[in-house]
Design a protein around this motif. Structure first.
Motif, mmCIF file in Angstrom:
data_model
loop_
_atom_site.group_PDB
_atom_site.id
_atom_site.type_symbol
_atom_site.label_atom_id
_atom_site.label_comp_id
_atom_site.label_asym_id
_atom_site.label_seq_id
_atom_site.Cartn_x
_atom_site.Cartn_y
_atom_site.Cartn_z
ATOM 1 N N UNK A 1 1.159 -1.025 0.165
ATOM 2 C CA UNK A 1 -0.084 0.110 0.087
ATOM 3 C C UNK A 1 1.237 1.237 -0.317
ATOM 4 N N UNK A 2 0.502 2.275 -1.096
ATOM 5 C CA UNK A 2 1.239 3.281 -0.630
ATOM 6 C C UNK A 2 0.750 4.468 -0.771
ATOM 7 N N UNK A 3 1.293 4.931 0.894
ATOM 8 C CA UNK A 3 0.227 5.730 0.950
ATOM 9 C C UNK A 3 0.322 7.969 0.728
ATOM 10 N N UNK A 4 -0.111 8.316 1.292
ATOM 11 C CA UNK A 4 -0.060 10.162 0.855
ATOM 12 C C UNK A 4 1.321 10.376 1.495
ATOM 13 N N UNK A 5 1.989 11.547 1.082
ATOM 14 C CA UNK A 5 3.357 11.714 1.904
ATOM 15 C C UNK A 5 2.536 12.642 3.301
ATOM 16 N N UNK A 6 3.581 12.272 4.173
ATOM 17 C CA UNK A 6 3.426 12.679 5.389
ATOM 18 C C UNK A 6 3.251 14.423 4.920
ATOM 19 N N UNK A 7 2.463 14.873 5.865
ATOM 20 C CA UNK A 7 2.443 16.417 5.372
ATOM 21 C C UNK A 7 1.259 16.996 4.166
ATOM 22 N N UNK A 8 0.550 15.990 3.098
ATOM 23 C CA UNK A 8 -0.031 16.086 1.875
ATOM 24 C C UNK A 8 -0.840 16.275 2.608
ATOM 25 N N UNK A 9 -2.172 15.986 1.449
ATOM 26 C CA UNK A 9 -3.277 15.699 1.363
ATOM 27 C C UNK A 9 -4.019 15.436 0.574
ATOM 28 N N UNK A 10 -5.005 14.568 0.554
ATOM 29 C CA UNK A 10 -5.636 14.706 -1.268
ATOM 30 C C UNK A 10 -7.510 15.023 -0.984
ATOM 31 N N UNK A 11 -7.234 15.799 -2.057
ATOM 32 C CA UNK A 11 -8.640 16.485 -2.212
ATOM 33 C C UNK A 11 -9.755 16.066 -2.754
ATOM 34 N N UNK A 12 -10.483 15.264 -2.109
ATOM 35 C CA UNK A 12 -11.647 14.159 -3.199
ATOM 36 C C UNK A 12 -12.508 14.666 -3.707
ATOM 37 N N UNK A 13 -12.795 14.397 -4.465
ATOM 38 C CA UNK A 13 -14.553 15.148 -5.366
ATOM 39 C C UNK A 13 -15.705 15.545 -4.187
ATOM 40 N N UNK A 14 -15.881 14.995 -3.124
ATOM 41 C CA UNK A 14 -16.503 15.163 -2.232
ATOM 42 C C UNK A 14 -16.419 16.694 -1.146
ATOM 43 N N UNK A 115 3.536 18.712 10.547
ATOM 44 C CA UNK A 115 1.998 18.727 9.802
ATOM 45 C C UNK A 115 1.157 18.677 11.367
ATOM 46 N N UNK A 116 0.504 19.207 11.463
ATOM 47 C CA UNK A 116 -1.153 19.871 12.144
ATOM 48 C C UNK A 116 -1.961 20.827 12.027
ATOM 49 N N UNK A 117 -3.134 20.591 12.546
ATOM 50 C CA UNK A 117 -4.396 21.245 12.418
ATOM 51 C C UNK A 117 -4.158 22.863 11.061
ATOM 52 N N UNK A 118 -4.944 23.151 9.906
ATOM 53 C CA UNK A 118 -4.156 23.588 9.122
ATOM 54 C C UNK A 118 -3.288 24.314 8.860
ATOM 55 N N UNK A 273 -8.163 26.606 17.609
ATOM 56 C CA UNK A 273 -7.601 26.327 18.824
ATOM 57 C C UNK A 273 -6.600 27.936 19.821
ATOM 58 N N UNK A 274 -5.737 27.377 20.094
ATOM 59 C CA UNK A 274 -5.454 29.062 20.175
ATOM 60 C C UNK A 274 -5.007 29.626 19.333
ATOM 61 N N UNK A 275 -5.426 31.200 19.714
ATOM 62 C CA UNK A 275 -4.978 32.314 18.718
ATOM 63 C C UNK A 275 -4.109 31.981 17.078
ATOM 64 N N UNK A 276 -4.278 32.049 16.118
ATOM 65 C CA UNK A 276 -3.844 32.311 15.178
ATOM 66 C C UNK A 276 -3.850 32.901 13.949
ATOM 67 N N UNK A 277 -2.835 33.379 13.004
ATOM 68 C CA UNK A 277 -2.951 33.858 12.433
ATOM 69 C C UNK A 277 -3.858 33.304 11.225
ATOM 70 N N UNK A 278 -4.609 33.885 10.702
ATOM 71 C CA UNK A 278 -5.819 33.152 8.703
ATOM 72 C C UNK A 278 -5.069 34.152 8.008
ATOM 73 N N UNK A 279 -4.925 35.678 8.077
ATOM 74 C CA UNK A 279 -3.881 36.277 6.778
ATOM 75 C C UNK A 279 -2.586 37.070 7.464
ATOM 76 N N UNK A 280 -1.577 37.291 6.986
ATOM 77 C CA UNK A 280 -0.902 38.092 6.995
ATOM 78 C C UNK A 280 0.091 38.796 5.689
ATOM 79 N N UNK A 281 0.783 40.294 6.400
ATOM 80 C CA UNK A 281 1.147 40.555 5.183
ATOM 81 C C UNK A 281 1.329 41.519 5.714
#
Length: 414
Positions: A1-14, A115-118, A273-281
């Protein structure tokens, strides 16, 4: 079984309809502000990032995917969008364009981090870059564009702003900061100990709890701004007030990249979770020159789309599905199925999303399948329908059924 590399994610049709929703909002908002799309390569020569992002940053020191290609050239997968846009600006002679040059991008980026949430090793950024204006009004416009976009998505955020000055006024601040930190170095993390001599300003960006406690009482960069930088920051605040954009001043914001000057800002949320940055510039007046171009000012922002979708999910933003099937058409028998195939081709050509059976299912199974794919209407062609040139159409939400002449079917569905 070949899995997706750590820290990557499939974007499924759903899930892909959510991405399409966000991308459509991006294109709508940028169009309103006269911002045009730019697309740059997924990988660049490594120097673009070591010179552009800065060799004292975590991105360059720890996180870049860098390798030698078959010509023994050092190549790096894009870790962020701005340096690539700056390289393109120089290489393609955009200094001769009508100023300011306003661009946006939607691009994959790559950073080797935990890798972590978001936060993934392959992620996607939406960013805006504007070159050619030194005025605080364009800083405000970028902030307002980002806020309008987040408002459109239903994401509630808090705007934090700061000025980190220019190279001249930062010299005095760096001296004051080093004097304050020198006696407390032992209590700081190894990264900040290294930053102390190389780039003490970056210590203010540390997320380690011990370092955050130490820098609470550090000198404020705002007390060391030169006249030009101070005037620019006051003008920014005035423009934001004119636009009725609420903000807080946070003198500890420096951003994680070396190219920033004067304005820096973040939109933060506590929905990840804890206060996090959504956009920075912020502003980067020296970036084009650092990469070998003319002395041309720049300002912009970036936000991670995965993180943005996570915030939207956490606060319960409902994204309407745009990939629903309008019509499922089934034929009972060989000739009837051929007629269904023929009609489906015509309906699709006229803008009606239509599905037919390719699995040799029974009529009952086809109705179950139509329900699974959320078809709005189901049409049946049996021997009687074929003989009379009609389709028996059922509206799935109401159960209403009626026979529709084939020549009127398109009009009926539209």
């Amino acid at each position: 079984m070949i899995n997706v590399p750590k820290g990557t994610k499939d974007c499924l049709p759903e899930e892909s309809y959510k991405w399409q929703f966000v991308e459509e909002k991006i294109r709508k908002i940028t169009r309103n502000f006269g911002v045009k799309e730019i697309r740059t390569p997924t990988f660049e020569h490594t120097e673009v990032f070591t010179h552009g992002v800065g060799d004292t940053t975590d991105i360059v020191n720890k996180e870049m995917y860098t390798f030698l290609d078959k010509g023994n050239r050092s190549i790096t997968l894009k870790p962020e969008g701005t340096a690539s846009i700056a390289r393109s600006f120089i290489e393609n002679g955009m200094k001769n364009y009508a100023m300011p040059v306003k661009m946006y991008y939607i691009t994959p980026c790559f950073r080797y981090e935990r890798p972590q949430a978001g936060r993934l090793r392959e992620f996607h950024q939406f960013g805006v870059e504007v070159y050619g204006s030194k005025e605080a009004s364009i800083d405000a416009e970028c902030i307002i564009l980002a806020k309008n976009f987040l408002d459109e998505l239903g994401v509630k955020v808090k705007l934090l702003i700061n000025s980190i000055g220019c190279k001249e006024c930062r010299k005095a601040f760096n001296d004051a900061l080093k004097n304050y930190l020198e006696s407390q170095l032992e209590g700081m993390c190894p990264t900040c100990k290294d930053r102390f001599s190389r780039n003490p300003l970056r210590i203010l960006d540390c997320k380690e709890s011990g370092c955050k406690e130490i820098i609470k009482n550090a000198p404020s960069i705002l007390d060391y701004l030169c006249k030009d930088c101070s005037t620019h920051f006051e003008a920014l605040k005035e423009y934001l007030s004119l636009a009725k954009v609420e903000y807080e001043i946070d003198d500890k914001i420096v951003r994680g990249l070396d190219y920033y000057t004067k304005t820096v800002f973040e939109f933060v949320s506590d929905s990840i979770g804890a206060q996090g940055t959504v956009c920075g510039g912020g502003r980067y007046d020296g970036l084009i020159a650092d990469l070998g171009g003319n002395d041309i000012s720049g300002v912009g922002f970036a936000m991670g789309i995965e993180r943005l979708l996570l915030v939207m999910e956490n606060i319960g933003v409902e994204i309407e599905r745009t990939d629903k099937v309008k019509f499922y058409l089934l034929g009972i028998g060989e000739e009837e199925s051929k007629k269904a195939f023929e009609l489906a081709i015509n309906l699709r050509a006229n803008g009606v999303s239509t599905e037919i059976d390719h699995m040799n299912r029974s009529v009952k199974a086809q109705f179950k399948y139509a329900d699974k794919i959320n078809a709005e209407f189901v049409g049946v062609i049996g021997s009687d329908e074929l003989a009379n040139g009609v389709v028996s159409v059922k509206e799935m939400a109401t159960g209403k059924e009626q026979k529709v002449k084939i020549e009127n079917l398109l009009e009926y569905l539209l």
